[in-house]
Motif scaffolding. Sequence first.
Motif, PDB file in Angstrom:
ATOM      1  N   GLN A 146      37.053  18.548  41.531  1.00 36.93           N
ATOM      2  CA  GLN A 146      36.775  19.485  42.454  1.00 36.93           C
ATOM      3  C   GLN A 146      36.259  20.879  41.794  1.00 36.93           C
ATOM      4  O   GLN A 146      37.036  21.014  40.505  1.00 36.93           O
ATOM      5  N   PRO A 147      35.142  21.314  42.000  1.00 38.39           N
ATOM      6  CA  PRO A 147      34.999  22.645  41.384  1.00 38.39           C
ATOM      7  C   PRO A 147      35.781  23.738  41.677  1.00 38.39           C
ATOM      8  O   PRO A 147      36.562  23.576  42.660  1.00 38.39           O
ATOM      9  N   GLN A 148      35.818  24.749  40.972  1.00 39.15           N
ATOM     10  CA  GLN A 148      36.570  25.999  41.225  1.00 39.15           C
ATOM     11  C   GLN A 148      35.899  27.126  42.026  1.00 39.15           C
ATOM     12  O   GLN A 148      34.738  27.124  41.855  1.00 39.15           O
ATOM     13  N   HIS A 149      36.670  27.766  42.920  1.00 38.45           N
ATOM     14  CA  HIS A 149      35.946  28.823  43.588  1.00 38.45           C
ATOM     15  C   HIS A 149      36.625  30.180  43.064  1.00 38.45           C
ATOM     16  O   HIS A 149      37.665  30.301  43.017  1.00 38.45           O
ATOM     17  N   PHE A 150      35.533  31.207  42.858  1.00 40.52           N
ATOM     18  CA  PHE A 150      36.312  32.254  41.840  1.00 40.52           C
ATOM     19  C   PHE A 150      36.378  33.435  42.953  1.00 40.52           C
ATOM     20  O   PHE A 150      35.241  33.732  43.908  1.00 40.52           O
ATOM     21  N   GLY A 151      37.191  34.371  42.513  1.00 39.68           N
ATOM     22  CA  GLY A 151      37.116  35.760  43.338  1.00 39.68           C
ATOM     23  C   GLY A 151      36.228  36.723  42.764  1.00 39.68           C
ATOM     24  O   GLY A 151      35.669  36.354  41.518  1.00 39.68           O
ATOM     25  N   ASP A 152      36.250  38.130  43.024  1.00 43.42           N
ATOM     26  CA  ASP A 152      35.317  39.060  42.231  1.00 43.42           C
ATOM     27  C   ASP A 152      35.751  39.434  40.949  1.00 43.42           C
ATOM     28  O   ASP A 152      34.940  40.177  40.162  1.00 43.42           O
ATOM     29  N   GLY A 153      37.041  39.365  40.796  1.00 39.45           N
ATOM     30  CA  GLY A 153      37.623  39.879  39.649  1.00 39.45           C
ATOM     31  C   GLY A 153      38.555  41.139  39.615  1.00 39.45           C
ATOM     32  O   GLY A 153      37.859  42.020  40.582  1.00 39.45           O
ATOM     33  N   THR A 154      39.380  41.511  38.848  1.00 40.56           N
ATOM     34  CA  THR A 154      39.842  42.690  38.933  1.00 40.56           C
ATOM     35  C   THR A 154      39.752  43.335  37.332  1.00 40.56           C
ATOM     36  O   THR A 154      40.375  42.655  36.419  1.00 40.56           O
ATOM     37  N   ARG A 155      39.123  44.309  37.470  1.00 42.27           N
ATOM     38  CA  ARG A 155      39.080  45.074  36.118  1.00 42.27           C
ATOM     39  C   ARG A 155      40.150  45.903  35.736  1.00 42.27           C
ATOM     40  O   ARG A 155      40.320  47.111  36.516  1.00 42.27           O
ATOM     41  N   LEU A 156      40.936  45.565  34.976  1.00 38.52           N
ATOM     42  CA  LEU A 156      42.387  46.231  34.742  1.00 38.52           C
ATOM     43  C   LEU A 156      42.191  46.976  33.267  1.00 38.52           C
ATOM     44  O   LEU A 156      41.642  46.427  32.274  1.00 38.52           O
TER      45      LEU A 156
END
Lengths: 115, 115
Positions: free
Chosen positions: A102-112
């Motif tokens: 199954q492929p992964q689904h990503f969030g938009d990211g957090t730039r920390l």
Amino acid sequence: DVKVTQSSRYLVKRTGEKVFLECVQDMDHENMFWYRQDPGLGLRLIYFSYDVKMKEKGDIPEGYSVSREKKERFSLILESASTNQTSMYLCASSFRGQDSNQPQHFGDGTRLSIL
Amino acid sequence: AQSVSQHNHHVILSEAASLELGCNYSYGGTVNLFWYVQYPGQHLQLLLKYFSGDPLVKGIKGFEAEFIKSKFSFNLRKPSVQWSDTAEYFCAVNSVASGTYKYIFGTGTRLKVLA
């Protein structure tokens, strides 16, 4: 459409602080993942979870911990933030599926940024 | 240990040029293969995937990839690129026999298409 939501797009913290990054997915996925993305290094796996309260270390778990109390939520914790943890953090989720295909689904990211 | 190599770190092409991005992995068993794309300011999204069957797979936006088992390769191709293909591209591998849902990502290739 699958939605993976990360609580913050940008975050600035100070050295030594305890930092919480939250991720929620709305598709009842069993698997959830935390990566950090750095230029020239691609995506490196920090931790992943294949079920509630289950977790496994990825390639770079040092300095991090995770929590998965509910199926839809996977939290990344920086116990005592350091400047070398300044990075883009990506959350992903996937169905368990057959043969791990199954492929992964990503969030938009957090730039920390850790100051 | 499993690894994924993307030898082209930066690629610059003019519109209408043909594209081929290399991806090689090191694992002898059965694998699932993925290409993801990250457009500027957006989250990673799946371009295409290979699990079994026809080694030539077609994805979204005119992209295709060919799995060559003997070469441990899964190269991404597009006959004619557009300015909107400017993005970072990641190859990823997941081992079927490893019994884990761990994905290994390459370091990425930044593609810039000149109008």
